[in-house]
Design a protein around this motif. Structure first.
Motif, mmCIF file in Angstrom:
data_model
loop_
_atom_site.group_PDB
_atom_site.id
_atom_site.type_symbol
_atom_site.label_atom_id
_atom_site.label_comp_id
_atom_site.label_asym_id
_atom_site.label_seq_id
_atom_site.Cartn_x
_atom_site.Cartn_y
_atom_site.Cartn_z
ATOM 1 N N CYS A 187 29.037 66.621 36.229
ATOM 2 C CA CYS A 187 29.736 66.038 37.376
ATOM 3 C C CYS A 187 29.478 66.806 38.666
ATOM 4 O O CYS A 187 29.572 66.241 39.754
ATOM 5 C CB CYS A 187 31.240 65.990 37.105
ATOM 6 S SG CYS A 187 31.734 64.805 35.831
ATOM 7 N N THR A 188 29.173 68.081 38.549
ATOM 8 C CA THR A 188 28.987 68.897 39.755
ATOM 9 C C THR A 188 27.833 68.408 40.619
ATOM 10 O O THR A 188 27.793 68.676 41.818
ATOM 11 C CB THR A 188 28.772 70.376 39.360
ATOM 12 O OG1 THR A 188 28.732 71.173 40.532
ATOM 13 C CG2 THR A 188 27.468 70.551 38.591
ATOM 14 N N THR A 189 26.875 67.661 40.025
ATOM 15 C CA THR A 189 25.745 67.127 40.795
ATOM 16 C C THR A 189 25.876 65.632 41.053
ATOM 17 O O THR A 189 24.928 65.021 41.541
ATOM 18 C CB THR A 189 24.435 67.395 40.042
ATOM 19 O OG1 THR A 189 24.489 66.759 38.745
ATOM 20 C CG2 THR A 189 24.200 68.881 39.858
ATOM 21 N N CYS A 190 27.029 65.061 40.740
ATOM 22 C CA CYS A 190 27.223 63.617 40.880
ATOM 23 C C CYS A 190 27.763 63.286 42.260
ATOM 24 O O CYS A 190 28.693 63.926 42.756
ATOM 25 C CB CYS A 190 28.177 63.102 39.807
ATOM 26 S SG CYS A 190 28.441 61.312 39.870
ATOM 27 N N GLY A 191 27.219 62.268 42.890
ATOM 28 C CA GLY A 191 27.662 61.866 44.221
ATOM 29 C C GLY A 191 29.026 61.229 44.239
ATOM 30 O O GLY A 191 29.630 61.095 45.312
#
Length: 258
Positions: A187-191
């Motif tokens: 999730c940390t790289t999800c927009g």
């Protein structure tokens, strides 16, 4: 220091198996009483005889018959007869207070779940010192907090914050959830991840993807799902283009006069 001597077995009460069984059969049907399972020494001239319980629904239970003999007396008398659970008996679970049995999702519209004044998860919005507050002082804290425009008389304590973080991290929005284990990315790289403010910002966010299972829920930064903003299908999984439409030139409506 005086040490009490261990009670010695009295042969009269130890051998009083028939006496114990006869007393038991006066109150219990013969079919409900099984074999003699042994005895337990309760004290001086005090022994409990155990018999198997054959009554339906009481597997693993035992009939307990306590017998005794008065000093300098030969006759054995019966003290009590009870039904007790054995090591393999099915018994009711330990009582859990109603407040501790409530789980998330149990509340229905109109239900009230009050929070104790001394709940460790909450602290006064501003510090009033280390002295414990009595009921009147607690009421004053709430009143002054409202007067100062603080909005809330109490806020989350560090302990309450840690409990929430642990609950969220170990729940369905954490990294150990099955959907996160098979996710293509975190999730940390999800927009679609909305960051939180405050002490939990480095661990959690809120999912804003309406197509995801966690939409509107708190998720850990190392959580994940298949609706990640950067997910791309392999070419073999992409929808195949439709073929060009075919026109039947030989159809009769293509010719005038026919």
């Amino acid at each position: 220091m005086r040490t009490l001597a261990r009670a010695k077995a009295d042969s009269a009460v130890v051998n009083a198996i028939d006496v114990a069984r006869a007393a038991l059969l006066e109150d219990v049907d013969t079919a409900d009483v099984g074999e003699h399972l042994g005895h337990e020494i309760e004290g001086e001239r005090l022994v409990t005889h155990l018999f198997a319980c054959e009554r339906r629904g009481y597997a693993g239970w035992r009939w307990s018959v306590t017998v005794t003999r008065a000093s300098r007396q030969k006759a054995v008398t019966v003290d009590e007869i009870v039904l007790v659970p054995g090591a393999e008996a099915i018994v009711a679970p330990s009582w859990v207070p109603y407040r501790e049995r409530i789980k998330p999702g149990d509340l229905s519209p109109g239900d009230l779940l009050p929070v104790d004044d001394d709940d460790p998860r909450l602290v006064p919005t501003y510090s009033f010192g280390d002295d414990p507050l009595d009921q009147d002082a607690k009421a004053q804290v709430r009143h002054v907090a409202r007067d100062l425009g603080l909005g809330r008389s109490r806020t989350l304590s560090p302990e309450g914050r840690e409990l929430a973080a642990q609950r969220w991290y170990e729940g369905t929005g954490g990294p150990s959830a099955p959907i996160a284990q098979s996710a293509p990315d975190k999730c940390t790289t999800c927009g679609f991840l909305m960051r939180l403010n405050g002490p939990l910002a480095e661990l959690f966010g809120v999912c804003a993807n309406g197509d995801a299972n966690d939409d509107g829920r708190v998720v850990s930064l190392d959580h994940g799902c298949g609706a990640h903003s950067e997910v791309r299908l392999a070419k073999k999984h992409e929808p195949q283009p439709l073929p060009e439409p075919l026109v039947d030139d030989l159809a009769s409506d293509n010719y005038e006069g026919f």
